[in-house]
Design a protein around this motif. Structure first.
Motif, PDB file in Angstrom:
ATOM      1  N   PRO A   1      32.910  44.895  38.000  1.00  0.00           N
ATOM      2  CA  PRO A   1      32.184  44.649  36.741  1.00  0.00           C
ATOM      3  C   PRO A   1      32.296  43.198  36.268  1.00  0.00           C
ATOM      4  O   PRO A   1      31.319  42.636  35.746  1.00  0.00           O
ATOM      5  CB  PRO A   1      32.871  45.602  35.754  1.00  0.00           C
ATOM      6  N   THR A   2      33.447  42.592  36.466  1.00  0.00           N
ATOM      7  CA  THR A   2      33.643  41.198  36.055  1.00  0.00           C
ATOM      8  C   THR A   2      32.788  40.257  36.889  1.00  0.00           C
ATOM      9  O   THR A   2      32.171  39.320  36.360  1.00  0.00           O
ATOM     10  CB  THR A   2      35.124  40.810  36.169  1.00  0.00           C
TER      11      THR A   2
ATOM     12  N   ASP B   1      44.853  35.926  44.469  1.00  0.00           N
ATOM     13  CA  ASP B   1      43.411  36.079  44.355  1.00  0.00           C
ATOM     14  C   ASP B   1      42.846  35.084  43.352  1.00  0.00           C
ATOM     15  O   ASP B   1      43.517  34.696  42.385  1.00  0.00           O
ATOM     16  CB  ASP B   1      43.046  37.501  43.910  1.00  0.00           C
ATOM     17  N   ALA B   2      41.607  34.687  43.585  1.00  0.00           N
ATOM     18  CA  ALA B   2      40.937  33.747  42.687  1.00  0.00           C
ATOM     19  C   ALA B   2      39.448  34.052  42.673  1.00  0.00           C
ATOM     20  O   ALA B   2      38.915  34.678  43.594  1.00  0.00           O
ATOM     21  CB  ALA B   2      41.172  32.307  43.138  1.00  0.00           C
ATOM     22  N   VAL B   3      38.776  33.606  41.619  1.00  0.00           N
ATOM     23  CA  VAL B   3      37.321  33.731  41.523  1.00  0.00           C
ATOM     24  C   VAL B   3      36.729  32.331  41.414  1.00  0.00           C
ATOM     25  O   VAL B   3      37.383  31.401  40.947  1.00  0.00           O
ATOM     26  CB  VAL B   3      36.880  34.591  40.328  1.00  0.00           C
TER      27      VAL B   3
ATOM     28  N   ALA C   1      32.852  30.700  31.606  1.00  0.00           N
ATOM     29  CA  ALA C   1      32.718  31.988  32.294  1.00  0.00           C
ATOM     30  C   ALA C   1      33.911  32.247  33.207  1.00  0.00           C
ATOM     31  O   ALA C   1      34.350  33.405  33.361  1.00  0.00           O
ATOM     32  CB  ALA C   1      31.418  32.012  33.101  1.00  0.00           C
ATOM     33  N   LEU C   2      34.463  31.201  33.805  1.00  0.00           N
ATOM     34  CA  LEU C   2      35.640  31.358  34.662  1.00  0.00           C
ATOM     35  C   LEU C   2      36.843  31.856  33.875  1.00  0.00           C
ATOM     36  O   LEU C   2      37.534  32.796  34.294  1.00  0.00           O
ATOM     37  CB  LEU C   2      35.991  30.029  35.331  1.00  0.00           C
ATOM     38  N   PHE C   3      37.112  31.238  32.739  1.00  0.00           N
ATOM     39  CA  PHE C   3      38.257  31.658  31.928  1.00  0.00           C
ATOM     40  C   PHE C   3      38.062  33.084  31.410  1.00  0.00           C
ATOM     41  O   PHE C   3      39.011  33.876  31.354  1.00  0.00           O
ATOM     42  CB  PHE C   3      38.482  30.685  30.764  1.00  0.00           C
ATOM     43  N   ASP C   4      36.840  33.414  31.044  1.00  0.00           N
ATOM     44  CA  ASP C   4      36.548  34.780  30.599  1.00  0.00           C
ATOM     45  C   ASP C   4      36.773  35.773  31.734  1.00  0.00           C
ATOM     46  O   ASP C   4      37.362  36.845  31.531  1.00  0.00           O
ATOM     47  CB  ASP C   4      35.105  34.862  30.096  1.00  0.00           C
ATOM     48  N   ALA C   5      36.329  35.402  32.946  1.00  0.00           N
ATOM     49  CA  ALA C   5      36.513  36.285  34.100  1.00  0.00           C
ATOM     50  C   ALA C   5      37.988  36.467  34.415  1.00  0.00           C
ATOM     51  O   ALA C   5      38.442  37.581  34.729  1.00  0.00           O
ATOM     52  CB  ALA C   5      35.783  35.706  35.310  1.00  0.00           C
ATOM     53  N   ARG C   6      38.761  35.389  34.342  1.00  0.00           N
ATOM     54  CA  ARG C   6      40.205  35.499  34.594  1.00  0.00           C
ATOM     55  C   ARG C   6      40.853  36.477  33.618  1.00  0.00           C
ATOM     56  O   ARG C   6      41.640  37.355  34.025  1.00  0.00           O
ATOM     57  CB  ARG C   6      40.863  34.133  34.457  1.00  0.00           C
TER      58      ARG C   6
END
Length: 256
Positions: A94-95, A219-221, A241-246
């Motif tokens: 979902p993320t 793991d990383a996005v 968006a990266l910080f929100d995803a983390r």
């Protein structure tokens, strides 16, 4: 043959089998027996018997002549079962979908494996100009935002033990000096994210962030965008968006 000798022989065969599969996995296409033997160094007679056994079991395939070898379909089945059974990949879906919608760019989830990152999931951009990365692809950690974000969760000494002094260049922008990379890792720790500035692919900039549900992170996005389409406003939106995803992934993996 004694029991100890037999057990040792079985282990040796298992090691050779795995090494062969990794050889073919890292070298797409078909290869002659001579080229395989030159790379792995096994005696040609035992290598041939091992290859024939793996062909019979479906792990290795041959061409129409039966003299060239490549990875078989059973390897794909094992690879997909790893992805399908991984709890982090399932929790991240979902993320990753949300991040893809928010940025309209290509999104990746990857895992550190030795000195490389392996792509576990991807969401492709809908733009005509976009990068293509397949699940299962392996890239050097030092040349990607994903890998640098993960290496930054290690101490400098751990990084020195993990990486050689001289690093392989993929483009003219890739770090080739381990100490220069370590200097950048210090900056990454402070700002919380990593940037690949055309270090892996010319014309492509990537932003990555580690998901520290364990320490060091594994793991990383990331979000990849062609330089030609990157504006300062779009870059800031990607970072947000990266910080929100983390944060979302940390919540999603809390019970794993």
């Amino acid at each position: 043959m004694g029991a100890a000798e037999g057990a040792g022989s079985q282990v040796k065969s298992a090691v050779r089998t795995v090494e062969l599969l990794e050889f073919f996995a890292g070298r797409p296409g078909m290869h002659s027996l001579a080229s395989v033997q030159e790379s792995v160094g096994y005696p040609k007679s035992s290598l041939y018997m091992l290859l024939r056994t793996l062909v019979d079991l479906g792990w290795i395939e041959t061409d129409a002549t039966g003299t060239r070898y490549g990875i078989g379909v059973r390897a794909l089945l094992v690879g997909t079962s790893y992805i399908d059974g991984d709890e982090v990949v399932a929790a991240a879906r979902p993320t990753l979908d949300r991040m893809s919608d928010d940025t309209s760019e290509t999104i990746h989830l990857a895992r550190l494996d030795g000195t490389s990152v392996v792509y576990l999931a991807t969401r492709q951009s809908q733009h005509y100009l976009r990068p293509f990365t397949r699940v299962g692809r392996r890239l050097p950690a030092h040349s990607t935002s994903l890998g640098k974000a993960l290496l930054a969760t290690y101490t400098d000494e751990q990084v020195r033990k993990l990486l050689p002094e001289t690093l392989e260049p993929l483009t003219e922008h890739t770090h080739t000096d381990r100490e220069k990379l370590i200097e950048e890792l210090s900056v990454i720790r402070e700002q919380g994210f990593a940037v690949d500035r055309e270090e892996n692919t010319l014309g492509l900039r990537c932003f990555g962030i580690a998901v520290p549900y364990r320490t060091p992170a594994r793991d990383a996005v990331s979000c990849s965008v062609p330089v030609a389409r990157l504006t300062s406003g779009h870059e800031q939106m990607i970072k947000d968006a990266l910080f929100d995803a983390r944060d979302r992934l940390l919540l999603a993996t809390r019970r794993l």
